[in-house]
Design an enzyme around this catalytic site. Structure first.
Site, PDB file in Angstrom:
ATOM      1  N   HIS A 158     118.723 -14.464  16.963  1.00 10.78           N
ATOM      2  CA  HIS A 158     117.649 -14.790  17.922  1.00 10.78           C
ATOM      3  C   HIS A 158     117.442 -13.678  18.946  1.00 10.78           C
ATOM      4  O   HIS A 158     117.020 -13.946  20.071  1.00 10.78           O
ATOM      5  CB  HIS A 158     117.926 -16.091  18.690  1.00 10.78           C
ATOM      6  CG  HIS A 158     118.338 -17.241  17.843  1.00 10.78           C
ATOM      7  ND1 HIS A 158     117.443 -18.186  17.380  1.00 10.78           N
ATOM      8  CD2 HIS A 158     119.540 -17.597  17.346  1.00 10.78           C
ATOM      9  CE1 HIS A 158     118.088 -19.081  16.648  1.00 10.78           C
ATOM     10  NE2 HIS A 158     119.367 -18.737  16.607  1.00 10.78           N
ATOM     11  N   SER A 280     103.118  10.826  25.019  1.00 11.85           N
ATOM     12  CA  SER A 280     101.952  10.077  25.456  1.00 11.85           C
ATOM     13  C   SER A 280     100.937  11.061  26.034  1.00 11.85           C
ATOM     14  O   SER A 280     101.307  12.097  26.589  1.00 11.85           O
ATOM     15  CB  SER A 280     102.380   9.078  26.541  1.00 11.85           C
ATOM     16  OG  SER A 280     101.296   8.784  27.394  1.00 11.85           O
ATOM     17  N   LYS A 286     107.062   9.866  28.505  1.00 12.73           N
ATOM     18  CA  LYS A 286     107.286   9.065  27.287  1.00 12.73           C
ATOM     19  C   LYS A 286     107.736   9.872  26.080  1.00 12.73           C
ATOM     20  O   LYS A 286     107.253  10.966  25.841  1.00 12.73           O
ATOM     21  CB  LYS A 286     105.989   8.325  26.907  1.00 12.73           C
ATOM     22  CG  LYS A 286     105.525   7.290  27.893  1.00 12.73           C
ATOM     23  CD  LYS A 286     106.502   6.128  28.050  1.00 12.73           C
ATOM     24  CE  LYS A 286     106.667   5.284  26.803  1.00 12.73           C
ATOM     25  NZ  LYS A 286     105.461   4.545  26.437  1.00 12.73           N
ATOM     26  N   GLU A 293     107.080   2.958  13.914  1.00 15.85           N
ATOM     27  CA  GLU A 293     106.035   1.928  14.049  1.00 15.85           C
ATOM     28  C   GLU A 293     105.042   2.007  12.888  1.00 15.85           C
ATOM     29  O   GLU A 293     104.615   0.968  12.359  1.00 15.85           O
ATOM     30  CB  GLU A 293     105.330   2.091  15.392  1.00 15.85           C
ATOM     31  CG  GLU A 293     106.250   1.707  16.551  1.00 15.85           C
ATOM     32  CD  GLU A 293     105.746   2.138  17.927  1.00 15.85           C
ATOM     33  OE1 GLU A 293     106.421   1.821  18.908  1.00 15.85           O
ATOM     34  OE2 GLU A 293     104.691   2.793  18.010  1.00 15.85           O
TER      35      GLU A 293
END
Ligand code: ARG
Length: 434
Positions: A158, A280, A286, A293
């Protein structure tokens, strides 16, 4: 466009309708073109064997087919909208170079079995790539499971910290998953390894075609006997191949998810090699894990391809032009899926753990299950032991190594069974397919 193979005197061809019929078919056929040529070679050989072509005619056809394959591969011949599809292009080129001999190639075959055989050879090739990549991924995961067997980290359920675990257990999970995925792709490859060439439009022809020869020449495991079933298997076999790819992609998606969590500042367990991250455009601070992804997102293309082909198959038996649409889905799905899988081996080889952060996440609650099981081993009914170990006052253990050394259930940290997995990898269905 070259003359349509099926044009009839007095029937006008409407350009916009033709454009709709052709779609991007001729572009997609680039994927299958070399396989189409290989199958044309086997078909021509078969025609010579039953006396439809002379040896000299066969030699000329084989020579021109080889020249076409060469010209296509080096870019001299471009498969484009001059042709209705790849099949027409092969015939047009043979007719242009050889005249009547070129116009004999289509004796006893239909574009229906032609597209089937080219697609089938392509599918076998792509599944071979899936097998090889899954085996490579499993190999790396097994090696790292062994090397990092003692590297402690929390195990999660979880997304909550659950018990003490190891990087080794994490790796072993992916190793077994990708052994399974390789095996599934190899079995699917065997399952579809049947030659549809020689079934013509779906009903056979009035010639004793040498189907045994084309089956052997094209390296198929068996002949697909029923012409009607050959047509029924279009799309069905594509689906099976996408399901096998999807199985690997499903695991890739979850692995990429783990990595995107583990690389956050909140976890900090993993550092990705710099080339797998991007910056970024506005936030100078970043480093984003875009590669993982996109790997994760690639699952959608495989799932979409399955869905599209499944929808197309709502058809009665026999050939229907609807089936042409399956090629775009197939090429797109396999293109995305294989591109994502192909990046995984190096990523897995190079990702680095941050052992300090992993150890710092081992809070005392992670030992509660050990405490409960130890009490049960001493004779306390498990339900009572569970209640005692639920009390934070009992969470006095901090020795992760002791917890891991005691995890002796087969597959657990003290007995991961990597030798069993390695034996399976070695014997692996598909170890010959890579
Ligand atoms: N482009 C067609 C396809 O992919 C080739 C077969 C055409 N057959 C026909 N009967 N129109 O399905």
């Amino acid at each position: 466009m070259t003359d349509l193979l099926w044009s009839k005197p007095g029937v006008a061809v409407d350009a916009s309708i033709q454009a709709f019929l052709a779609g991007d078919d001729v572009i997609l056929d680039r994927e299958f073109f070399l396989h189409d040529i290989a199958a044309s070679r086997a078909h021509a050989e078969g025609l010579q064997r039953i006396g439809i072509l002379t040896s000299a005619e066969l030699d000329a056809l084989l020579r021109e087919l080889a020249a076409l394959a060469g010209d296509f591969s080096n870019g001299t011949f471009v498969l484009d909208a001059r042709f209705e599809d790849g099949h027409s292009a092969i015939e047009a080129r043979l007719a242009e170079r050889l005249g009547d001999v070129g116009r004999k190639i289509h004796t006893g075959r239909s574009r229906n079995d032609q597209v089937l055989v080219a697609t089938r050879l392509w599918l076998k090739d792509r599944l071979g790539q899936v097998v090889a990549l899954c085996r490579e991924i499993a190999d790396i995961a097994l090696a790292r499971a062994e090397a990092e067997a003692a590297l402690a980290m929390p195990g999660y359920t979880h997304l909550q910290r659950a018990v003490v675990s190891t990087a080794g257990m994490w790796w072993a999970g992916w190793a077994e998953a990708f052994i399974d995925n390789a095996e599934r792709a190899a079995r699917t490859r065997d399952w579809i390894d049947a030659n549809p060439l020689g079934t013509a439009a779906g009903y056979g022809v009035n010639l004793p075609l040498d189907r045994a020869h084309s089956t052997l020449a094209l390296g198929f495991g068996r002949m697909q006997v029923s012409p009607l079933y050959a047509q029924l298997s279009r799309g069905k076999f594509e689906l099976a191949a996408l399901e096998a790819l999807g199985s690997a992609m499903l695991d890739l998606r979850r692995l990429a998810w783990d990595l995107s969590l583990f690389t956050t500042a909140e976890f900090g367990f993993v550092t990705l090699p710099a080339q797998y991250t991007t910056g970024s455009s506005i936030m100078p601070n970043k480093r984003n894990p875009d590669v993982i992804e996109l790997m994760r997102g690639s699952y959608a293309s495989v799932a979409a391809a399955r869905c599209e082909i499944e929808q197309l198959l709502s058809l009665p038996s026999g050939y229907h032009r609807d089936l042409q649409i399956s090629k775009g889905a197939l090429v797109h799905g396999f293109g995305r899926g294989l591109a994502a899988l192909a990046l995984l081996p190096d990523l897995l080889r190079n990702l680095q753990w941050n052992p300090d952060r992993m150890r710092a996440a081992l809070d005392p609650s992670l030992f509660a299950t050990d405490i409960a099981v130890d009490l049960a081993r001493q004779g306390v009914p498990f339900r009572d032991a569970y209640r005692q170990a639920a009390d934070p006052a009992s969470w006095t253990r901090t020795d992760a190594e002791a917890s891991l050394a005691a995890r002796v259930s087969p597959g657990g940290a003290a007995d991961m069974g990597l030798d069993v997995l390695r034996d399976r990898w070695r014997a692996g269905a598909g170890s010959d397919a890579g």
